[in-house]
Design a protein around this motif. Structure first.
Motif, short mmCIF file in Angstrom:
data_model
loop_
_atom_site.label_atom_id
_atom_site.label_comp_id
_atom_site.label_asym_id
_atom_site.label_seq_id
_atom_site.Cartn_x
_atom_site.Cartn_y
_atom_site.Cartn_z
N MET A 176 39.84 -10.66 -6.34
CA MET A 176 41.11 -11.32 -6.08
C MET A 176 41.29 -12.46 -7.07
O MET A 176 40.37 -13.26 -7.28
N ARG A 177 42.46 -12.52 -7.68
CA ARG A 177 42.80 -13.64 -8.54
C ARG A 177 43.38 -14.71 -7.64
O ARG A 177 44.23 -14.45 -6.78
N LEU A 178 42.91 -15.96 -7.80
CA LEU A 178 43.29 -17.05 -6.91
C LEU A 178 44.27 -18.00 -7.57
O LEU A 178 44.17 -18.29 -8.77
N ASP B 223 46.63 -11.82 -6.35
CA ASP B 223 46.52 -10.48 -6.90
C ASP B 223 45.18 -9.91 -6.45
O ASP B 223 44.22 -10.63 -6.26
N ARG B 224 45.13 -8.57 -6.26
CA ARG B 224 43.90 -7.95 -5.76
C ARG B 224 43.73 -6.61 -6.45
O ARG B 224 44.68 -5.87 -6.65
N THR B 225 42.48 -6.33 -6.82
CA THR B 225 42.18 -5.03 -7.41
C THR B 225 40.78 -4.60 -6.97
O THR B 225 39.94 -5.43 -6.64
N VAL B 226 40.55 -3.29 -6.94
CA VAL B 226 39.24 -2.74 -6.60
C VAL B 226 38.73 -2.02 -7.84
O VAL B 226 39.43 -1.21 -8.44
N ALA C 26 38.14 -13.64 -17.07
CA ALA C 26 38.55 -14.77 -16.23
C ALA C 26 37.96 -16.07 -16.76
O ALA C 26 38.64 -17.10 -16.80
N ALA C 27 36.72 -16.04 -17.19
CA ALA C 27 36.09 -17.24 -17.73
C ALA C 27 36.77 -17.69 -19.02
O ALA C 27 36.96 -18.88 -19.25
N ALA C 28 37.15 -16.74 -19.85
CA ALA C 28 37.79 -17.07 -21.13
C ALA C 28 39.17 -17.69 -20.93
O ALA C 28 39.60 -18.52 -21.75
N THR C 29 39.85 -17.34 -19.85
CA THR C 29 41.21 -17.85 -19.62
C THR C 29 41.24 -18.96 -18.57
O THR C 29 42.31 -19.50 -18.29
N GLY C 30 40.11 -19.28 -17.97
CA GLY C 30 40.06 -20.32 -16.95
C GLY C 30 40.63 -19.87 -15.61
O GLY C 30 41.00 -20.69 -14.78
N GLN C 31 40.67 -18.59 -15.40
CA GLN C 31 41.22 -18.02 -14.17
C GLN C 31 40.20 -18.09 -13.05
O GLN C 31 39.00 -17.88 -13.26
N ARG C 32 40.66 -18.39 -11.85
CA ARG C 32 39.78 -18.42 -10.68
C ARG C 32 39.82 -17.06 -10.01
O ARG C 32 40.90 -16.51 -9.76
N ILE C 33 38.65 -16.49 -9.71
CA ILE C 33 38.58 -15.20 -9.04
C ILE C 33 37.58 -15.25 -7.90
O ILE C 33 36.69 -16.11 -7.86
N TYR C 34 37.74 -14.33 -6.98
CA TYR C 34 36.83 -14.16 -5.85
C TYR C 34 36.40 -12.70 -5.85
O TYR C 34 37.25 -11.79 -5.92
N ILE C 35 35.11 -12.45 -5.78
CA ILE C 35 34.59 -11.09 -5.83
C ILE C 35 33.77 -10.81 -4.57
O ILE C 35 32.95 -11.63 -4.17
N ARG C 36 34.02 -9.64 -3.98
CA ARG C 36 33.24 -9.22 -2.82
C ARG C 36 33.12 -7.71 -2.81
O ARG C 36 33.94 -7.01 -3.44
#
Length: 50
Positions: free
Chosen positions: A6-8, A17-20, A33-43
């Motif tokens: 999930m993009r936070l 946003d959510r993707t599998v 995500a790290a390169a763009t500074g995006q926050r994500i949640y992974i499960r």
């Protein structure tokens, strides 16, 4: 194994946003995500995930 990513939102942390994806794709998405500074949640994705 599949994972839900999930993009936070930067302001309140809500999922916008959510993707599998499969396990092989997780590293690439984390690097992007790290390169763009995006926050994500992974499960781990549940059995009913698309």
């Amino acid at each position: 194994m599949r994972f839900e990513i999930m993009r936070l939102d930067d302001v309140d942390g809500a999922a916008v946003d959510r993707t599998v994806v499969d396990a092989a794709s997780v590293g690439r998405i984390v690097q992007q995500a790290a390169a763009t500074g995006q926050r994500i949640y992974i499960r781990p994705a549940g059995p009913d995930a698309p």
